[in-house]
Design a protein around this motif. Structure first.
Motif, PDB file in Angstrom:
ATOM      1  N   UNK A 138     118.918 -25.414 -24.302  1.00  0.00           N
ATOM      2  CA  UNK A 138     118.111 -24.138 -25.099  1.00  0.00           C
ATOM      3  C   UNK A 138     118.076 -23.515 -24.837  1.00  0.00           C
ATOM      4  N   UNK A 139     117.437 -22.310 -25.840  1.00  0.00           N
ATOM      5  CA  UNK A 139     117.434 -20.562 -25.107  1.00  0.00           C
ATOM      6  C   UNK A 139     116.288 -20.648 -24.292  1.00  0.00           C
ATOM      7  N   UNK A 140     115.219 -20.831 -25.093  1.00  0.00           N
ATOM      8  CA  UNK A 140     113.995 -20.826 -23.899  1.00  0.00           C
ATOM      9  C   UNK A 140     114.413 -20.968 -22.803  1.00  0.00           C
ATOM     10  N   UNK A 141     114.533 -22.179 -22.102  1.00  0.00           N
ATOM     11  CA  UNK A 141     115.194 -22.928 -21.074  1.00  0.00           C
ATOM     12  C   UNK A 141     115.765 -21.674 -20.361  1.00  0.00           C
ATOM     13  N   UNK A 142     116.986 -21.246 -20.379  1.00  0.00           N
ATOM     14  CA  UNK A 142     117.908 -20.892 -20.495  1.00  0.00           C
ATOM     15  C   UNK A 142     117.770 -19.553 -19.404  1.00  0.00           C
ATOM     16  N   UNK A 143     116.617 -18.812 -20.445  1.00  0.00           N
ATOM     17  CA  UNK A 143     116.131 -17.720 -19.887  1.00  0.00           C
ATOM     18  C   UNK A 143     115.794 -17.489 -18.828  1.00  0.00           C
ATOM     19  N   UNK A 144     114.815 -18.854 -19.075  1.00  0.00           N
ATOM     20  CA  UNK A 144     113.855 -19.034 -17.642  1.00  0.00           C
ATOM     21  C   UNK A 144     114.167 -18.885 -16.236  1.00  0.00           C
ATOM     22  N   UNK A 145     115.593 -20.110 -16.766  1.00  0.00           N
ATOM     23  CA  UNK A 145     116.721 -19.970 -15.415  1.00  0.00           C
ATOM     24  C   UNK A 145     117.487 -19.384 -15.313  1.00  0.00           C
ATOM     25  N   UNK A 146     117.788 -17.997 -16.556  1.00  0.00           N
ATOM     26  CA  UNK A 146     118.658 -17.180 -15.685  1.00  0.00           C
ATOM     27  C   UNK A 146     118.531 -15.582 -14.869  1.00  0.00           C
ATOM     28  N   UNK A 147     116.638 -16.283 -15.260  1.00  0.00           N
ATOM     29  CA  UNK A 147     116.271 -15.220 -13.530  1.00  0.00           C
ATOM     30  C   UNK A 147     116.382 -14.895 -12.740  1.00  0.00           C
ATOM     31  N   UNK A 148     116.423 -16.186 -12.231  1.00  0.00           N
ATOM     32  CA  UNK A 148     117.191 -16.879 -10.376  1.00  0.00           C
ATOM     33  C   UNK A 148     118.630 -17.133 -10.258  1.00  0.00           C
ATOM     34  N   UNK A 149     118.666 -17.125 -11.949  1.00  0.00           N
ATOM     35  CA  UNK A 149     120.005 -18.368 -11.212  1.00  0.00           C
ATOM     36  C   UNK A 149     121.337 -17.038 -12.396  1.00  0.00           C
ATOM     37  N   UNK A 150     122.639 -17.318 -12.070  1.00  0.00           N
ATOM     38  CA  UNK A 150     123.275 -15.737 -12.825  1.00  0.00           C
ATOM     39  C   UNK A 150     124.054 -16.936 -14.005  1.00  0.00           C
ATOM     40  N   UNK A 151     124.956 -16.595 -14.407  1.00  0.00           N
ATOM     41  CA  UNK A 151     125.340 -17.335 -15.169  1.00  0.00           C
ATOM     42  C   UNK A 151     126.508 -18.089 -14.888  1.00  0.00           C
ATOM     43  N   UNK A 152     127.321 -18.001 -14.332  1.00  0.00           N
ATOM     44  CA  UNK A 152     128.389 -19.171 -13.070  1.00  0.00           C
ATOM     45  C   UNK A 152     127.415 -19.593 -12.455  1.00  0.00           C
ATOM     46  N   UNK A 153     126.542 -19.842 -12.058  1.00  0.00           N
ATOM     47  CA  UNK A 153     125.527 -20.703 -11.162  1.00  0.00           C
ATOM     48  C   UNK A 153     125.379 -21.344 -12.388  1.00  0.00           C
ATOM     49  N   UNK A 154     124.791 -21.573 -13.517  1.00  0.00           N
ATOM     50  CA  UNK A 154     124.933 -22.085 -14.535  1.00  0.00           C
ATOM     51  C   UNK A 154     125.518 -23.267 -15.030  1.00  0.00           C
ATOM     52  N   UNK A 155     126.816 -22.492 -14.556  1.00  0.00           N
ATOM     53  CA  UNK A 155     127.468 -23.610 -15.412  1.00  0.00           C
ATOM     54  C   UNK A 155     128.653 -24.830 -14.632  1.00  0.00           C
ATOM     55  N   UNK A 156     128.179 -24.892 -13.508  1.00  0.00           N
ATOM     56  CA  UNK A 156     128.646 -25.069 -12.210  1.00  0.00           C
ATOM     57  C   UNK A 156     127.592 -26.013 -12.373  1.00  0.00           C
ATOM     58  N   UNK A 157     126.486 -25.716 -11.650  1.00  0.00           N
ATOM     59  CA  UNK A 157     125.727 -27.154 -12.114  1.00  0.00           C
ATOM     60  C   UNK A 157     125.509 -27.663 -13.161  1.00  0.00           C
ATOM     61  N   UNK A 158     126.016 -27.496 -14.105  1.00  0.00           N
ATOM     62  CA  UNK A 158     125.709 -28.094 -15.424  1.00  0.00           C
ATOM     63  C   UNK A 158     127.078 -28.794 -15.275  1.00  0.00           C
ATOM     64  N   UNK A 159     128.382 -28.672 -14.903  1.00  0.00           N
ATOM     65  CA  UNK A 159     129.849 -29.613 -15.132  1.00  0.00           C
ATOM     66  C   UNK A 159     129.974 -30.266 -14.100  1.00  0.00           C
ATOM     67  N   UNK A 160     128.380 -29.827 -13.033  1.00  0.00           N
ATOM     68  CA  UNK A 160     128.726 -31.076 -12.119  1.00  0.00           C
ATOM     69  C   UNK A 160     127.780 -32.013 -12.491  1.00  0.00           C
ATOM     70  N   UNK A 161     126.601 -31.388 -13.239  1.00  0.00           N
ATOM     71  CA  UNK A 161     125.355 -32.813 -13.727  1.00  0.00           C
ATOM     72  C   UNK A 161     126.454 -33.982 -14.973  1.00  0.00           C
ATOM     73  N   UNK A 162     127.076 -33.254 -15.770  1.00  0.00           N
ATOM     74  CA  UNK A 162     127.803 -33.496 -16.779  1.00  0.00           C
ATOM     75  C   UNK A 162     128.453 -34.871 -15.950  1.00  0.00           C
ATOM     76  N   UNK A 163     129.226 -34.846 -14.860  1.00  0.00           N
ATOM     77  CA  UNK A 163     130.366 -35.612 -14.446  1.00  0.00           C
ATOM     78  C   UNK A 163     128.902 -37.461 -13.931  1.00  0.00           C
ATOM     79  N   UNK A 164     128.293 -36.010 -12.790  1.00  0.00           N
ATOM     80  CA  UNK A 164     126.996 -37.033 -12.422  1.00  0.00           C
ATOM     81  C   UNK A 164     126.015 -38.348 -12.975  1.00  0.00           C
ATOM     82  N   UNK A 165     125.705 -37.191 -14.897  1.00  0.00           N
ATOM     83  CA  UNK A 165     125.249 -38.129 -15.167  1.00  0.00           C
ATOM     84  C   UNK A 165     125.908 -39.604 -16.440  1.00  0.00           C
ATOM     85  N   UNK A 166     127.925 -38.807 -16.260  1.00  0.00           N
ATOM     86  CA  UNK A 166     128.578 -40.012 -16.391  1.00  0.00           C
ATOM     87  C   UNK A 166     127.964 -41.265 -15.567  1.00  0.00           C
ATOM     88  N   UNK A 167     128.189 -41.032 -13.771  1.00  0.00           N
ATOM     89  CA  UNK A 167     128.083 -42.305 -13.419  1.00  0.00           C
ATOM     90  C   UNK A 167     126.669 -42.318 -13.789  1.00  0.00           C
TER      91      UNK A 167
END
Length: 284
Positions: A138-167
């Motif tokens: 959600x936006x509030x968390x995104x804006x907080x995370x974006x202060x230290x992680x750029x959009x590409x970084x965030x996307x990489x972490x989310x894709x990886x976590x989505x697969x981790x969650x499947x496991x």
């Protein structure tokens, strides 16, 4: 000479034979095989054990194109990264041969090419037949995370976590995993180097949502999650949020700030977008 061995179902082996007919120079049936086909560039031997051996000097085309119809396959995609309003959502989905046969007749493709009303209907069916994982930032968390992680970084972490969650849900990831490429492979894993669990062996390909059913399904699930989040935002504020980041969104954002003030903006929008710079207010 390169050699690639794949395990295929009997129907897939027969389909391969039909597809190769225009390129077949010689067709034979050695012992313990369904057939052996020689083309100008390679030899394909389909064994009764359901192993198919490809031999040739250049099999790069096979590594990429064969994945499209190789099941089970897992795919992931993200939605919302280009929208000023609303969250960033990422979904990962596993599609096996049985679920593929159920989903293909539904006309599933990249979510950007399907109407939102159809997205909502397709998402229900996909959730019924496919293991899946959906992440919503959600936006509030995104804006907080974006202060230290750029959009590409965030996307990489989310894709990886989505697969981790499947496991974590108890599903075994198939050997074929596809990400709709938004960054080079080396950079993807560089962003993930400090993550406690990293999913490797991923195939990265552009426009994958139009080539691989698992990625298309993930795209639809991510879009549906994005739409559901917008629904809740609109209900909470009794306000219509425009999608995208164009002139209509500029006007929408100004109207929102005029009604609810700048403090509420961080809860509904990605503040680093240029749309924010165009707004008339004294502080965020």
């Amino acid at each position: 000479m390169a050699t690639i061995t794949k395990t295929m179902t009997r129907p897939e082996i027969e389909q391969l034979k039909e597809k190769l007919k225009p390129f077949t120079l010689k067709l034979s049936q050695p012992d313990y095989t369904f057939y052996q086909i020689k083309t100008e560039s390679c030899t394909i031997t389909a064994y009764t054990s359901l192993k198919v051996v490809f031999q040739g000097n250049d099999l790069g085309w096979l590594e990429t194109n064969s994945l499209k119809n190789e099941y089970p396959q897992a795919g992931s995609d993200e939605v919302g990264t280009g929208d000023y309003f609303g969250p960033v959502t990422v979904a990962a989905c596993i599609v096996d041969l049985e679920s593929a046969n159920q989903l293909k007749p539904l006309g599933i493709q990249d979510s950007k090419q399907i109407t939102d009303s159809k997205i909502r209907k397709l998402a229900i069916k996909i959730k019924e037949v496919c293991p899946h994982s959906i992440l919503v930032v959600q936006n509030a968390k995104y804006n907080l995370v974006h202060k230290t992680h750029n959009m590409v970084d965030i996307k990489c972490r989310l894709h990886n976590q989505a697969y981790v969650n499947l496991q974590k849900k108890g599903y075994a990831l198939p050997k074929t995993i596809i990400v709709d490429q938004f960054v080079q492979e080396k950079s993807y894993y560089r962003y993930l180097q400090n993550e406690p669990q990293i999913i490797r062996g991923i195939h990265f390909e552009t426009k994958a949502e139009n080539k691989y059913l698992a990625v298309a399904c993930a795209s639809i699930l991510a879009r549906n999650a994005f739409l559901e989040s917008l629904d809740k935002m609109e209900e909470a504020y009794d306000f219509h949020f425009e999608k995208g980041a164009g002139p209509k969104v500029d006007r929408c954002a100004q109207s929102f700030v005029d009604q609810y003030g700048s403090k509420e903006l961080e809860k509904v929008a990605k503040l680093h977008f240029k749309n924010t710079e165009k707004l008339r207010f004294t502080s965020i």
